[in-house]
Design a protein around this motif. Sequence first.
Motif, PDB file in Angstrom:
ATOM      1  N   MET A  75      95.462  14.802  31.452  1.00  0.00           N
ATOM      2  CA  MET A  75      94.857  14.178  30.292  1.00  0.00           C
ATOM      3  C   MET A  75      94.849  15.176  29.130  1.00  0.00           C
ATOM      4  SD  MET A  75      90.972  12.793  29.704  1.00  0.00           S
ATOM      5  CE  MET A  75      90.876  12.076  31.321  1.00  0.00           C
ATOM      6  N   TYR A  76      95.177  14.705  27.941  1.00  0.00           N
ATOM      7  CA  TYR A  76      95.135  15.541  26.752  1.00  0.00           C
ATOM      8  C   TYR A  76      93.696  15.564  26.232  1.00  0.00           C
ATOM      9  CZ  TYR A  76      95.674  16.849  21.836  1.00  0.00           C
ATOM     10  OH  TYR A  76      95.546  17.446  20.602  1.00  0.00           O
ATOM     11  N   VAL A  77      93.081  16.744  26.205  1.00  0.00           N
ATOM     12  CA  VAL A  77      91.685  16.866  25.790  1.00  0.00           C
ATOM     13  C   VAL A  77      91.555  17.948  24.725  1.00  0.00           C
ATOM     14  CG1 VAL A  77      89.306  17.189  26.536  1.00  0.00           C
ATOM     15  CG2 VAL A  77      90.985  16.250  28.140  1.00  0.00           C
ATOM     16  N   PRO A  78      91.577  17.577  23.434  1.00  0.00           N
ATOM     17  CA  PRO A  78      91.299  18.567  22.388  1.00  0.00           C
ATOM     18  C   PRO A  78      89.919  19.179  22.601  1.00  0.00           C
ATOM     19  CG  PRO A  78      92.206  16.559  21.454  1.00  0.00           C
ATOM     20  CD  PRO A  78      91.900  16.256  22.887  1.00  0.00           C
ATOM     21  N   ALA A  79      89.750  20.414  22.133  1.00  0.00           N
ATOM     22  CA  ALA A  79      88.522  21.158  22.410  1.00  0.00           C
ATOM     23  C   ALA A  79      87.263  20.405  21.982  1.00  0.00           C
ATOM     24  CB  ALA A  79      88.584  22.511  21.711  1.00  0.00           C
ATOM     25  N   GLN A  80      87.324  19.701  20.842  1.00  0.00           N
ATOM     26  CA  GLN A  80      86.113  19.044  20.349  1.00  0.00           C
ATOM     27  C   GLN A  80      85.711  17.843  21.203  1.00  0.00           C
ATOM     28  OE1 GLN A  80      89.074  19.112  18.808  1.00  0.00           O
ATOM     29  NE2 GLN A  80      89.274  17.551  17.219  1.00  0.00           N
ATOM     30  N   PHE A  81      86.630  17.374  22.063  1.00  0.00           N
ATOM     31  CA  PHE A  81      86.334  16.228  22.917  1.00  0.00           C
ATOM     32  C   PHE A  81      86.057  16.621  24.368  1.00  0.00           C
ATOM     33  CE2 PHE A  81      89.402  13.881  19.896  1.00  0.00           C
ATOM     34  CZ  PHE A  81      88.383  13.668  18.983  1.00  0.00           C
ATOM     35  N   ALA A  82      85.989  17.916  24.642  1.00  0.00           N
ATOM     36  CA  ALA A  82      85.727  18.379  26.008  1.00  0.00           C
ATOM     37  C   ALA A  82      84.222  18.298  26.287  1.00  0.00           C
ATOM     38  CB  ALA A  82      86.219  19.812  26.186  1.00  0.00           C
ATOM     39  N   PRO A  83      83.805  17.571  27.321  1.00  0.00           N
ATOM     40  CA  PRO A  83      82.370  17.392  27.576  1.00  0.00           C
ATOM     41  C   PRO A  83      81.765  18.560  28.342  1.00  0.00           C
ATOM     42  CG  PRO A  83      83.618  16.196  29.215  1.00  0.00           C
ATOM     43  CD  PRO A  83      84.633  16.779  28.255  1.00  0.00           C
ATOM     44  N   HIS A  84      80.456  18.643  28.300  1.00  0.00           N
ATOM     45  CA  HIS A  84      79.738  19.588  29.149  1.00  0.00           C
ATOM     46  C   HIS A  84      79.769  19.064  30.576  1.00  0.00           C
ATOM     47  CE1 HIS A  84      76.374  21.909  30.837  1.00  0.00           C
ATOM     48  NE2 HIS A  84      76.579  22.760  29.850  1.00  0.00           N
ATOM     49  N   GLU A  85      79.779  19.973  31.540  1.00  0.00           N
ATOM     50  CA  GLU A  85      79.863  19.558  32.948  1.00  0.00           C
ATOM     51  C   GLU A  85      78.677  18.691  33.353  1.00  0.00           C
ATOM     52  OE1 GLU A  85      78.017  23.701  34.828  1.00  0.00           O
ATOM     53  OE2 GLU A  85      80.164  23.288  34.928  1.00  0.00           O
ATOM     54  N   ASP A  86      77.511  18.884  32.722  1.00  0.00           N
ATOM     55  CA  ASP A  86      76.354  18.041  33.036  1.00  0.00           C
ATOM     56  C   ASP A  86      76.600  16.594  32.628  1.00  0.00           C
ATOM     57  OD1 ASP A  86      75.019  20.199  34.061  1.00  0.00           O
ATOM     58  OD2 ASP A  86      73.768  20.532  32.292  1.00  0.00           O
ATOM     59  N   ASP A  87      77.316  16.406  31.521  1.00  0.00           N
ATOM     60  CA  ASP A  87      77.632  15.048  31.082  1.00  0.00           C
ATOM     61  C   ASP A  87      78.574  14.364  32.065  1.00  0.00           C
ATOM     62  OD1 ASP A  87      76.096  15.258  28.735  1.00  0.00           O
ATOM     63  OD2 ASP A  87      77.738  16.292  27.718  1.00  0.00           O
ATOM     64  N   VAL A  88      79.510  15.120  32.617  1.00  0.00           N
ATOM     65  CA  VAL A  88      80.433  14.556  33.602  1.00  0.00           C
ATOM     66  C   VAL A  88      79.668  14.162  34.861  1.00  0.00           C
ATOM     67  CG1 VAL A  88      82.486  14.982  34.996  1.00  0.00           C
ATOM     68  CG2 VAL A  88      82.342  15.913  32.675  1.00  0.00           C
ATOM     69  N   ARG A  89      78.770  15.016  35.308  1.00  0.00           N
ATOM     70  CA  ARG A  89      77.960  14.689  36.487  1.00  0.00           C
ATOM     71  C   ARG A  89      77.135  13.432  36.255  1.00  0.00           C
ATOM     72  NH1 ARG A  89      77.509  20.492  37.319  1.00  0.00           N
ATOM     73  NH2 ARG A  89      75.724  20.569  35.893  1.00  0.00           N
TER      74      ARG A  89
END
Length: 208
Positions: free
Chosen positions: A1-15
Amino acid sequence: MYVPAQFAPHEDDVRELLRNHGAADLVTATPDGPLATFLPFVHDPEAGTLRGHLARNNDQWRTPVLGQALVIVRGPDSYVSPSWYATKAEHGRVVPTWNYITAHVYGELTVHDDPEWVGRMVRELTDRHEAGRERPWSVDDAPERFVAGQLRAIVGVEVAISRIEAKWKLSQNRSAADVDGVVAGLRAAGDVTGADAVDRARVARPAG
């Protein structure tokens, strides 16, 4: 997946997404080409797995998998009109886009054709989605013989998570005034969930 830096989530958000998602797409590469099924999963963070079930008549569980399985988990998504941007009035150099939250979960797929395993998973899945209801339904509310017949009609699937690629594209690349416009536009369109997601993203923690 292409993920520009500004769209990279915090790991807590993924959890949080994995803990609270509804259903997701199970995708497998096979000798017959890609196969996909939309089904609910339960995330077990301690075991590092996603667990669900397929209909026994669904050939996906019988078909050999080439490499790892992919589970596509989605959060809210919304169309974003360029008319909502403050910068439209300034220079007009704006275009439509789409906001969304998604996670691509990769891992080894295991099939569980065991009534006890499937029964535990179905109870866990049911209890999770019935929690908080005024009169939650339980698997035990149905006749035992009926439940046994239903369990024979499905097989369990489990993905042992090896990696997750996630993207929170929520207007983080726009100016504060443009974000205000997006939130207002989504609310006016009745998309409260999408508006709330954009609102939270502007105060989100850095990725990591």
